[in-house]
Design a protein around this motif. Structure first.
Motif, PDB file in Angstrom:
ATOM      1  N   ARG A 151      -5.984  -3.570  -0.335  1.00 41.83           N
ATOM      2  CA  ARG A 151      -4.870  -2.607  -0.320  1.00 41.83           C
ATOM      3  C   ARG A 151      -5.398  -1.196  -0.084  1.00 41.83           C
ATOM      4  O   ARG A 151      -4.795  -0.413   0.655  1.00 41.83           O
ATOM      5  CB  ARG A 151      -4.090  -2.681  -1.630  1.00 41.83           C
ATOM      6  CG  ARG A 151      -3.268  -3.949  -1.787  1.00 41.83           C
ATOM      7  CD  ARG A 151      -2.289  -3.852  -2.954  1.00 41.83           C
ATOM      8  NE  ARG A 151      -2.963  -3.769  -4.238  1.00 41.83           N
ATOM      9  CZ  ARG A 151      -3.288  -4.812  -4.988  1.00 41.83           C
ATOM     10  NH1 ARG A 151      -3.016  -6.048  -4.564  1.00 41.83           N
ATOM     11  NH2 ARG A 151      -3.876  -4.648  -6.156  1.00 41.83           N
ATOM     12  N   GLN A 152      -6.529  -0.884  -0.693  1.00 45.83           N
ATOM     13  CA  GLN A 152      -7.141   0.427  -0.506  1.00 45.83           C
ATOM     14  C   GLN A 152      -7.532   0.631   0.949  1.00 45.83           C
ATOM     15  O   GLN A 152      -7.346   1.707   1.516  1.00 45.83           O
ATOM     16  CB  GLN A 152      -8.378   0.542  -1.414  1.00 45.83           C
ATOM     17  CG  GLN A 152      -8.990   1.923  -1.510  1.00 45.83           C
ATOM     18  CD  GLN A 152      -8.302   2.795  -2.545  1.00 45.83           C
ATOM     19  OE1 GLN A 152      -7.397   2.345  -3.228  1.00 45.83           O
ATOM     20  NE2 GLN A 152      -8.712   4.035  -2.643  1.00 45.83           N
ATOM     21  N   TRP A 153      -8.088  -0.425   1.557  1.00 43.92           N
ATOM     22  CA  TRP A 153      -8.502  -0.344   2.955  1.00 43.92           C
ATOM     23  C   TRP A 153      -7.295  -0.153   3.873  1.00 43.92           C
ATOM     24  O   TRP A 153      -7.329   0.667   4.800  1.00 43.92           O
ATOM     25  CB  TRP A 153      -9.266  -1.610   3.337  1.00 43.92           C
ATOM     26  CG  TRP A 153      -9.550  -1.770   4.798  1.00 43.92           C
ATOM     27  CD1 TRP A 153      -9.171  -2.800   5.589  1.00 43.92           C
ATOM     28  CD2 TRP A 153     -10.288  -0.876   5.640  1.00 43.92           C
ATOM     29  NE1 TRP A 153      -9.610  -2.618   6.870  1.00 43.92           N
ATOM     30  CE2 TRP A 153     -10.297  -1.439   6.928  1.00 43.92           C
ATOM     31  CE3 TRP A 153     -10.921   0.339   5.429  1.00 43.92           C
ATOM     32  CZ2 TRP A 153     -10.932  -0.827   8.003  1.00 43.92           C
ATOM     33  CZ3 TRP A 153     -11.557   0.958   6.511  1.00 43.92           C
ATOM     34  CH2 TRP A 153     -11.555   0.377   7.772  1.00 43.92           C
ATOM     35  N   LYS A 154      -6.223  -0.899   3.626  1.00 44.72           N
ATOM     36  CA  LYS A 154      -5.028  -0.752   4.465  1.00 44.72           C
ATOM     37  C   LYS A 154      -4.431   0.643   4.341  1.00 44.72           C
ATOM     38  O   LYS A 154      -3.953   1.212   5.333  1.00 44.72           O
ATOM     39  CB  LYS A 154      -3.991  -1.812   4.079  1.00 44.72           C
ATOM     40  CG  LYS A 154      -4.360  -3.214   4.539  1.00 44.72           C
ATOM     41  CD  LYS A 154      -3.312  -4.238   4.145  1.00 44.72           C
ATOM     42  CE  LYS A 154      -3.668  -5.620   4.688  1.00 44.72           C
ATOM     43  NZ  LYS A 154      -2.686  -6.647   4.274  1.00 44.72           N
ATOM     44  N   LEU A 155      -4.460   1.191   3.134  1.00 49.40           N
ATOM     45  CA  LEU A 155      -3.963   2.548   2.938  1.00 49.40           C
ATOM     46  C   LEU A 155      -4.829   3.543   3.689  1.00 49.40           C
ATOM     47  O   LEU A 155      -4.316   4.464   4.332  1.00 49.40           O
ATOM     48  CB  LEU A 155      -3.953   2.878   1.438  1.00 49.40           C
ATOM     49  CG  LEU A 155      -3.375   4.235   1.033  1.00 49.40           C
ATOM     50  CD1 LEU A 155      -1.898   4.327   1.414  1.00 49.40           C
ATOM     51  CD2 LEU A 155      -3.539   4.460  -0.465  1.00 49.40           C
ATOM     52  N   GLN A 156      -6.142   3.339   3.626  1.00 49.98           N
ATOM     53  CA  GLN A 156      -7.051   4.232   4.348  1.00 49.98           C
ATOM     54  C   GLN A 156      -6.833   4.133   5.848  1.00 49.98           C
ATOM     55  O   GLN A 156      -6.831   5.142   6.558  1.00 49.98           O
ATOM     56  CB  GLN A 156      -8.500   3.877   3.995  1.00 49.98           C
ATOM     57  CG  GLN A 156      -9.543   4.769   4.646  1.00 49.98           C
ATOM     58  CD  GLN A 156     -10.944   4.489   4.133  1.00 49.98           C
ATOM     59  OE1 GLN A 156     -11.197   4.509   2.928  1.00 49.98           O
ATOM     60  NE2 GLN A 156     -11.866   4.197   5.038  1.00 49.98           N
ATOM     61  N   LYS A 157      -6.623   2.916   6.357  1.00 53.37           N
ATOM     62  CA  LYS A 157      -6.379   2.725   7.785  1.00 53.37           C
ATOM     63  C   LYS A 157      -5.062   3.363   8.201  1.00 53.37           C
ATOM     64  O   LYS A 157      -4.964   3.980   9.271  1.00 53.37           O
ATOM     65  CB  LYS A 157      -6.346   1.233   8.104  1.00 53.37           C
ATOM     66  CG  LYS A 157      -7.680   0.559   8.087  1.00 53.37           C
ATOM     67  CD  LYS A 157      -8.491   0.828   9.328  1.00 53.37           C
ATOM     68  CE  LYS A 157      -7.954   0.018  10.501  1.00 53.37           C
ATOM     69  NZ  LYS A 157      -8.787   0.221  11.720  1.00 53.37           N
ATOM     70  N   LYS A 158      -4.058   3.202   7.347  1.00 53.88           N
ATOM     71  CA  LYS A 158      -2.746   3.764   7.657  1.00 53.88           C
ATOM     72  C   LYS A 158      -2.819   5.284   7.753  1.00 53.88           C
ATOM     73  O   LYS A 158      -2.240   5.911   8.638  1.00 53.88           O
ATOM     74  CB  LYS A 158      -1.734   3.359   6.585  1.00 53.88           C
ATOM     75  CG  LYS A 158      -0.316   3.826   6.850  1.00 53.88           C
ATOM     76  CD  LYS A 158       0.629   3.343   5.755  1.00 53.88           C
ATOM     77  CE  LYS A 158       2.052   3.832   6.025  1.00 53.88           C
ATOM     78  NZ  LYS A 158       2.987   3.377   4.969  1.00 53.88           N
ATOM     79  N   LYS A 159      -3.564   5.870   6.838  1.00 56.78           N
ATOM     80  CA  LYS A 159      -3.717   7.327   6.854  1.00 56.78           C
ATOM     81  C   LYS A 159      -4.723   7.787   7.903  1.00 56.78           C
ATOM     82  O   LYS A 159      -4.760   8.961   8.249  1.00 56.78           O
ATOM     83  CB  LYS A 159      -4.177   7.812   5.474  1.00 56.78           C
ATOM     84  CG  LYS A 159      -3.124   7.664   4.380  1.00 56.78           C
ATOM     85  CD  LYS A 159      -3.670   8.181   3.062  1.00 56.78           C
ATOM     86  CE  LYS A 159      -2.628   8.146   1.955  1.00 56.78           C
ATOM     87  NZ  LYS A 159      -3.168   8.643   0.671  1.00 56.78           N
ATOM     88  N   ASN A 160      -5.569   6.834   8.375  1.00 56.44           N
ATOM     89  CA  ASN A 160      -6.591   7.164   9.359  1.00 56.44           C
ATOM     90  C   ASN A 160      -7.540   8.240   8.840  1.00 56.44           C
ATOM     91  O   ASN A 160      -7.987   9.115   9.583  1.00 56.44           O
ATOM     92  CB  ASN A 160      -5.934   7.622  10.674  1.00 56.44           C
ATOM     93  CG  ASN A 160      -6.901   7.599  11.845  1.00 56.44           C
ATOM     94  OD1 ASN A 160      -7.848   6.811  11.857  1.00 56.44           O
ATOM     95  ND2 ASN A 160      -6.673   8.465  12.810  1.00 56.44           N
ATOM     96  N   VAL A 161      -7.823   8.207   7.543  1.00 60.00           N
ATOM     97  CA  VAL A 161      -8.659   9.240   6.944  1.00 60.00           C
ATOM     98  C   VAL A 161     -10.079   9.121   7.484  1.00 60.00           C
ATOM     99  O   VAL A 161     -10.703   8.069   7.378  1.00 60.00           O
ATOM    100  CB  VAL A 161      -8.684   9.104   5.403  1.00 60.00           C
ATOM    101  CG1 VAL A 161      -9.579  10.162   4.787  1.00 60.00           C
ATOM    102  CG2 VAL A 161      -7.271   9.219   4.848  1.00 60.00           C
ATOM    103  N   PRO A 162     -10.638  10.178   8.076  1.00 62.60           N
ATOM    104  CA  PRO A 162     -11.999  10.088   8.597  1.00 62.60           C
ATOM    105  C   PRO A 162     -13.014  10.027   7.470  1.00 62.60           C
ATOM    106  O   PRO A 162     -12.852  10.668   6.436  1.00 62.60           O
ATOM    107  CB  PRO A 162     -12.151  11.386   9.413  1.00 62.60           C
ATOM    108  CG  PRO A 162     -11.162  12.337   8.829  1.00 62.60           C
ATOM    109  CD  PRO A 162     -10.022  11.497   8.330  1.00 62.60           C
ATOM    110  N   ASP A 163     -14.047   9.248   7.683  1.00 66.70           N
ATOM    111  CA  ASP A 163     -15.126   9.130   6.699  1.00 66.70           C
ATOM    112  C   ASP A 163     -16.127  10.247   6.973  1.00 66.70           C
ATOM    113  O   ASP A 163     -17.075  10.092   7.747  1.00 66.70           O
ATOM    114  CB  ASP A 163     -15.784   7.754   6.826  1.00 66.70           C
ATOM    115  CG  ASP A 163     -16.977   7.597   5.912  1.00 66.70           C
ATOM    116  OD1 ASP A 163     -17.065   8.357   4.931  1.00 66.70           O
ATOM    117  OD2 ASP A 163     -17.830   6.732   6.191  1.00 66.70           O
TER     118      ASP A 163
END
Length: 465
Positions: A300-312
């Motif tokens: 779920r954390q990964w999908k949220l990060q992908k949805k937001k497209n937050v750069p690492d």
């Protein structure tokens, strides 16, 4: 060091028996395209249905992790998945002519050796990671099991097991880096307690067992009746107990083999998150249920990060351009220069940063009692970041400027206030043609998108003085 995705160089097959089904099975591991992940294929069923190694398909975790998609099941998937992760593979097709991979010796070593025999090749696509920024955990109160992940630059795992029995006692195991998997973890075999094994045999749930593919810790009296059951199940003339409390005909590979196998299971179950991890996992009394529940949380954390497209992005790393470098490229000057440094730059993307402070001149008149950065200036900052992407590609950027042609799909999602650090990520939607640049831009504060927009601009040569 390269951080590209990897797959097998060629296919490789293994044959054996499924531990719980007792069926003969052939597993063929094949190369797969970039961004495929791990996919099981049932060749024995009509239509050769696919079951992705996705934690959302987990249905049962009794004595192993079972995936099920549209009625198609894959039992005990964790050992081969651990081998793929341990061999640093990202993409693979796993063809099976039964519902369960072969148990082999109850560890991952045979799968590791097969993968190494096939060879591993680098692919073109970059890897993606779920980078752990804060502590996450899952607790199962009924068992006392707990699994936690904390920030780390690499993927580390530590397991601690305590089953409240004298024969096994308390054990710990640690893997500091995935490169240690083959030598330190992969040959740790699955284990069971005698009382569990007896119940499984009575229930007909362990049909492919062999005394060589599971360590059996004797936590109860080995009665003549139980001994007969074991001799029949394992097709042995005699069974006995070693001095270290395990059934005969098997030597431990490590004194803490149980803890190492639990670590192997953690790696295999967390492969179901669907992305490589950067974090340190600490698992206390892990099991397939707690592992997969935690994997769902990470997914779920990964999908949220992908949805937001937050750069690492490490905002403290050495910038590609500091403010002086930016001013050499850009015609803008304070107070209308709205980016402070450039953190990443390629042919198709750029990442810039702005520290928002109360000293900004626009705060004097823009809601001075409750200062908020104007949305139009946020879009301008996006555009300036995109200008860096364009101007860095020409040999004489001081002779060029970029001008807006179009702004589309603008959304403001959160207030930006003094003290915020804004990170801007711009990516080309289409290649630059005839001086026209079409870009997608996002602005972030922390893990939240605060502004997004599609931008179109034209690169034009400045008029000579």
């Amino acid at each position: 060091m390269s951080d590209k995705q990897k797959t097998l160089k060629e296919e490789v097959s293994l044959c054996g028996i499924g531990l719980h089904t007792g069926h003969e099975v052939t597993l063929t591991i094949k190369p797969a395209k970039e961004n495929t992940g791990f996919v099981f294929v049932r060749t024995d069923l009509e239509g050769t249905p696919h079951v992705e190694a996705d934690v959302n398909y987990v249905t049962t975790t009794e004595r192993g992790t079972t995936l099920e998609k549209l009625g198609v099941k894959i039992h005990t998937c964790e050992h081969v998945l651990a081998a793929l992760v341990g061999c640093d593979v990202d993409n693979a097709i796993l063809e099976l002519n039964s519902a369960e991979p072969p148990i082999m010796d109850g560890s991952s070593i045979f799968f590791v050796e097969a993968i190494e025999k096939a060879g591993i090749v680098e692919q073109n696509a970059n890897r993606e990671y779920l980078v752990i920024r804060e502590v996450l955990n899952y607790v199962e109160p009924s068992t006392g099991s707990e699994i936690t992940i904390i920030p780390s630059d690499t993927y580390e795992v530590t397991t601690m097991v305590d089953f409240g029995t004298k024969v096994l006692g308390t054990q710990n195991a640690t893997m500091k880096d995935i490169s240690e998997f083959k030598e330190e973890i992969s040959s740790a075999r699955t284990f069971s307690f005698l009382h569990e094994l007896e119940m499984l045999l009575d229930a007909g749930l362990i049909k492919g067992g062999d005394i060589s593919n599971a360590i059996v810790y004797v936590d109860k009296e080995l009665t003549p009746e139980t001994a007969e059951k074991l001799k029949k199940a394992f097709n042995k003339e005699e069974v006995s107990i070693r001095p270290n409390g395990i059934l005969d005909n098997l030597n431990l590979n490590y004194p803490n083999e149980a803890a190492r196998h639990k670590l192997l299971d953690v790696i295999g179950d967390l492969a179901l998150v669907g992305v490589k991890l950067k974090g340190k996992v600490i698992a206390n009394k892990p099991g397939h249920f707690v592992n997969t529940q935690f994997a769902k949380k990470l997914n779920r954390q990964w999908k949220l990060q992908k949805k937001k497209n937050v750069p690492d992005i490490d905002i403290h790393k050495e910038p590609v351009f500091d403010i002086n470098g930016i001013m050499r490229l850009m015609p803008h000057r304070p107070p209308f220069l709205l980016i402070d440094k450039v953190l990443e730059l390629s042919d198709s993307h750029v990442v810039g940063l702005k520290n928002v402070t109360m000293n900004e001149p626009f705060f004097v008149g823009h809601f001075p009692k409750e200062p908020v950065m104007p949305g139009v200036l946020q879009v301008e900052a996006l555009a300036q970041t995109g200008g860096i992407l364009v101007l860095a590609s020409v040999p004489d950027p001081e002779n060029y400027s970029t001008y807006f042609i179009k702004i589309d799909k603008v959304k403001f999602k959160k207030k930006v206030v003094p003290g915020d650090t804004m990170v801007f990520k711009i990516e080309l939607i289409t290649p630059i043609r005839r001086g026209i640049v079409h870009m997608q831009g996002f602005g972030y504060v922390g893990d939240s998108v605060v502004v997004e927009a599609e931008l179109m601009a034209q690169v034009a040569k400045n008029n000579p003085d």
